[in-house]
Design a protein around this motif. Structure first.
Motif, PDB file in Angstrom:
ATOM      1  N   MET A  66       1.997   0.530  -4.066  1.00 54.28           N
ATOM      2  CA  MET A  66       1.496   0.134  -2.822  1.00 54.28           C
ATOM      3  C   MET A  66      -0.212   0.763  -2.438  1.00 54.28           C
ATOM      4  SD  MET A  66       3.166   0.588   0.922  1.00 54.28           S
ATOM      5  CE  MET A  66       3.250   2.213   0.999  1.00 54.28           C
ATOM      6  N   LEU A 115      -3.308  -1.581  -1.362  1.00 54.68           N
ATOM      7  CA  LEU A 115      -4.087  -1.632  -0.222  1.00 54.68           C
ATOM      8  C   LEU A 115      -5.521  -0.949  -0.651  1.00 54.68           C
ATOM      9  CD1 LEU A 115      -1.118   0.048   1.985  1.00 54.68           C
ATOM     10  CD2 LEU A 115      -2.212  -2.228   2.039  1.00 54.68           C
ATOM     11  N   ALA A 170      -7.317  -4.046  -1.539  1.00 57.92           N
ATOM     12  CA  ALA A 170      -7.713  -4.876  -0.540  1.00 57.92           C
ATOM     13  C   ALA A 170      -8.775  -4.301   0.144  1.00 57.92           C
ATOM     14  CB  ALA A 170      -6.479  -5.182   0.268  1.00 57.92           C
ATOM     15  N   TRP A 223      -5.599  -8.029  12.169  1.00 53.63           N
ATOM     16  CA  TRP A 223      -4.420  -7.241  12.196  1.00 53.63           C
ATOM     17  C   TRP A 223      -3.041  -8.195  12.121  1.00 53.63           C
ATOM     18  CZ3 TRP A 223      -5.155  -3.144   9.904  1.00 53.63           C
ATOM     19  CH2 TRP A 223      -5.711  -2.067  10.246  1.00 53.63           C
ATOM     20  N   ILE A 264      -2.282  -9.115   8.808  1.00 53.30           N
ATOM     21  CA  ILE A 264      -1.801  -7.984   7.943  1.00 53.30           C
ATOM     22  C   ILE A 264      -0.738  -7.199   8.223  1.00 53.30           C
ATOM     23  CG2 ILE A 264      -3.074  -5.927   6.910  1.00 53.30           C
ATOM     24  CD1 ILE A 264      -5.584  -7.381   6.915  1.00 53.30           C
ATOM     25  N   VAL A 265      -0.628  -6.853   9.448  1.00 55.95           N
ATOM     26  CA  VAL A 265       0.380  -5.692   9.954  1.00 55.95           C
ATOM     27  C   VAL A 265       1.910  -6.351   9.504  1.00 55.95           C
ATOM     28  CG1 VAL A 265       1.365  -4.784  12.036  1.00 55.95           C
ATOM     29  CG2 VAL A 265      -1.157  -4.790  11.691  1.00 55.95           C
ATOM     30  N   ARG A 303       2.874  -7.550   7.252  1.00 53.19           N
ATOM     31  CA  ARG A 303       2.901  -7.634   5.386  1.00 53.19           C
ATOM     32  C   ARG A 303       3.153  -6.073   4.963  1.00 53.19           C
ATOM     33  NH1 ARG A 303       0.897 -12.338   3.137  1.00 53.19           N
ATOM     34  NH2 ARG A 303       0.110 -13.850   4.870  1.00 53.19           N
ATOM     35  N   SER A 304       2.591  -4.958   5.805  1.00 53.97           N
ATOM     36  CA  SER A 304       2.869  -3.900   5.364  1.00 53.97           C
ATOM     37  C   SER A 304       2.904  -2.975   6.406  1.00 53.97           C
ATOM     38  CB  SER A 304       1.061  -3.588   4.782  1.00 53.97           C
ATOM     39  OG  SER A 304       1.265  -2.290   3.985  1.00 53.97           O
ATOM     40  N   ARG A 305       3.506  -1.433   5.659  1.00 52.32           N
ATOM     41  CA  ARG A 305       3.829  -0.702   6.835  1.00 52.32           C
ATOM     42  C   ARG A 305       2.311  -0.054   7.488  1.00 52.32           C
ATOM     43  NH1 ARG A 305       7.709   1.851   2.797  1.00 52.32           N
ATOM     44  NH2 ARG A 305       9.692   0.770   3.590  1.00 52.32           N
ATOM     45  N   ARG A 306       2.387   0.266   8.659  1.00 52.23           N
ATOM     46  CA  ARG A 306       1.142   0.529   9.370  1.00 52.23           C
ATOM     47  C   ARG A 306       0.640   1.716   8.995  1.00 52.23           C
ATOM     48  NH1 ARG A 306       1.412  -1.250  15.598  1.00 52.23           N
ATOM     49  NH2 ARG A 306       2.898  -3.307  15.521  1.00 52.23           N
ATOM     50  N   LEU A 329      -1.562   1.453   6.007  1.00 49.02           N
ATOM     51  CA  LEU A 329      -2.615   0.727   5.946  1.00 49.02           C
ATOM     52  C   LEU A 329      -3.872   1.402   6.574  1.00 49.02           C
ATOM     53  CD1 LEU A 329      -1.384  -2.669   7.817  1.00 49.02           C
ATOM     54  CD2 LEU A 329      -2.708  -2.413   5.790  1.00 49.02           C
ATOM     55  N   GLN A 386       0.681   3.218  14.936  1.00 47.87           N
ATOM     56  CA  GLN A 386       2.128   3.034  14.709  1.00 47.87           C
ATOM     57  C   GLN A 386       2.629   2.481  15.872  1.00 47.87           C
ATOM     58  OE1 GLN A 386       3.693   3.108  11.898  1.00 47.87           O
ATOM     59  NE2 GLN A 386       5.874   3.229  12.509  1.00 47.87           N
TER      60      GLN A 386
END
Lengths: 289, 313
Positions: free
Chosen positions: A1, A5, A8, A94, A97-98, A100-103, A106, A283
């Protein structure tokens, strides 16, 4: 992961050519330009050749690392990090994106990628500057020492590594200011201005603290300044270049000095603190337009 | 909770603002259940709380109270369930300085996926954006951005698609394409689609069920077919219309119909239409047209939102 990230983020940074080019890419580009101009001057101007002096590659290669922690460099870093952090709010990305992933990953990866990118750019500048210095020395028939040896390389690597680390720390602190400002203002301009105000305000805090300390005839308030990033960055750089503390003059006339380790510890606390604060706030933050 | 339930919303509340006096209640005690495989319409006037609800579904904002479950998993406590969700919230947003394809690559990486090139080709083809995907998003039209947004939402082959105003800013051709795409995603690929839209006509054509919210509260929920055929109505054009209305009123429920102002909508039971016409003719009223009136979703929407808002959103 984490690697994905990072990839990206790296693609976003390198894809934003305008911001990256104007605020970071400009440094290696300028270094290249200066070297080319120097080589041209040495080819066509005998007075330039005559006036060109001996240099040490161990110093020239390290000079670029001073930029991230001087006021101009810091301002550009704040602008750059503001684009990267506040851009996600301003471009409304955001919200895509948010989910799709843990904050926390990120935002952590964003910090690390920004700092690594800055380190990469200044490493490139340092290589251009160091190699270019050698070419200029050849063109002007001047000295470019010291000769390579195990001791020289070891000392250089230690100094170089430390400068990289300080640039990394300076960038992380700039990114910390910019990310907090981005969360509040949600605009690139607002974040850049707020970040710069925070950074300048932190440096300028010395003036009111000095005045209060003078008026109240106490040094207590001034000691507060010893725990701020700008003082400690200055102190570690001073230790690194001059092998002595930068020092803080008190109203009584005495000078307080701090060790390199003290400043490094304070800077580490700032970096960790700013990142942790950003992560906690992010978060809990509502992602709205 | 059944695992065929894609979305379950329980006692959801959301307010904005810290101070009690300035607090805005965006969503109030919302309860909703969406079965898997449905195209579900989420309607309401501007400020009804639709986007706020969608943001809570995606964990973009936190509820003040209540819970959201997607496929039986709590969206905040078991956030991994969001990997089964694709979304397009309030218009598509991208990194303008990158190409459409590069944007999709970034979204895939942030979803922790290393997708093969073929997958990008597949979703771009799905939204007819293959050829234009190498251009920077900066030069895209609104419609192209919306289509790319749907491609981004489809990238991970999600089980649930949450689309907030997907037809916004599109021309009639674009709206029609989105409608066909949504229906195809549900019918051919078995996706559950939660859709909020300004286009009530489109919702009526594409959705299986709808929920109507107003001022943050759920006011109606049901199958589209049941809602739009809830009343048997006839449209009558007659002259003079004022007298026609006076003659019918009191015997049947009558509503003037907008537009040219020469028509009435009359609620009648089966077989009563000749009685209405006879009554009009007996009172020397000229009747030009009598036709069954199928209540549209828009009529229904306006009736349940009590005409408080002149437009929907």
């Amino acid at each position: 992961m984490w690697v994905r990230l990072f990839r990206a983020e790296w693609r976003k940074i390198t894809g934003n050519r305008w911001a990256t080019g104007c605020m970071i890419g400009v440094f290696p580009a300028l270094a290249f330009l200066v070297i080319v101009l120097g080589l041209l001057a040495s080819a066509f101007s005998s007075s330039f050749r005559a006036s060109y002096e001996d240099n040490l590659w161990t110093e020239l290669a390290i000079v670029p690392w001073l930029i991230p922690n001087n006021p101009l460099g810091r301002g550009l870093l704040l602008g750059f990090t503001a684009v990267l952090f506040a851009g996600e709010y301003q471009w409304n990305t955001w919200k895509t994106i948010v989910p799709r992933s843990r904050r926390v990953p990120l935002i952590l990866v964003k910090f690390v990628t920004v700092a690594l990118f800055v380190v990469f750019a200044f490493t490139l500048m340092s290589v251009i500057w160091g190699v270019g210095g050698g070419l200029l020395a050849l063109a002007t028939d001047t000295g470019y020492g010291p000769a390579l040896s195990g001791d020289v390389l070891r000392d250089f690597a230690t100094d170089y590594g430390r400068q990289m680390l300080y640039a990394f720390v300076g960038t992380m602190i700039a990114a910390g200011y910019a990310s907090l400002a981005a969360m509040i203002t949600r605009s690139i301009l607002g974040s850049a201005i707020t970040g710069i105000v925070l950074a300048i305000g932190e440096t300028m805090l010395l003036v009111p603290l000095y005045l209060i300390s003078s008026l109240l005839d106490t040094n207590t308030f001034l000691h507060f300044y010893r725990f701020l990033p700008s003082y400690n960055l200055l102190n570690v750089l001073s230790w690194s270049y001059d092998k002595s503390a930068s020092g803080l003059e008190l109203p009584s006339g005495s000078i307080v000095t701090d060790s390199q380790l003290f400043s490094e510890a304070v800077l580490a606390c700032w970096v960790i603190g700013l990142i942790a604060l950003t992560a906690v706030l992010f978060q809990r933050q509502d992602i709205t337009n | 909770m059944s695992n065929t339930t894609a979305i379950r919303i329980e006692n959801l509340h959301k307010h904005f603002g810290w101070r009690q006096s300035k607090r805005v209640q965006a969503v109030k005690n919302l309860n909703l259940e969406v079965a898997a495989g449905q195209v579900y319409g989420f309607l309401g006037p501007n400020g009804a709380g639709k986007t706020t609800t969608i943001r809570m579904l995606l964990d973009l904002i936190r509820p003040s109270q209540g819970d959201v479950y997607l496929f039986g998993k709590h969206v905040q406590r078991e956030r991994d369930v969001l990997s089964r969700v694709g979304s397009l919230v309030e218009g598509a947003s991208f990194y303008d300085f990158l190409s459409g394809r590069r944007n999709l690559e970034i979204f895939a990486l942030t979803s922790n996926l290393d997708l093969p090139r073929a997958r990008f080709d597949e979703v771009l083809k799905l939204v007819d954006m293959e050829a234009r995907s190498v251009r920077r998003v900066k030069g895209y039209s609104t419609g192209m951005k919306q289509r790319l947004g749907i491609a981004a939402a489809m990238l991970t082959d999600p089980d649930l698609l949450i689309l907030d105003e997907p037809a916004n800013g599109l021309d009639p051709q674009g709206i029609s394409e989105i409608r066909a795409l949504v229906r195809r995603l549900a019918d051919q690929y078995g996706k559950t689609i939660f859709l909020s839209s300004h286009q009530l006509g489109e919702v009526e054509q594409v959705c299986d069920r709808v929920a109507i919210v107003n001022k943050g509260e759920l006011v109606r929920e049901g199958r589209v077919a049941d809602l739009v055929t809830a009343k048997a109505q006839f449209r009558i054009r007659a002259n003079p219309i004022e007298r026609a209305m006076a003659v019918i009123d009191g015997h049947w429920t009558v509503t003037p119909q907008g537009g040219s102002g020469d028509a009435l909508l009359v609620d009648v039971a089966d077989g009563e239409t000749p009685l209405v016409v006879k009554r009009l003719v007996d009172n020397d009223i000229q009747v030009y047209e009598v036709s069954p009136h199928r209540q549209s979703l828009e009529d229904y929407f306006l009736s349940v939102t009590e005409g408080e808002n002149s437009h929907v959103g």
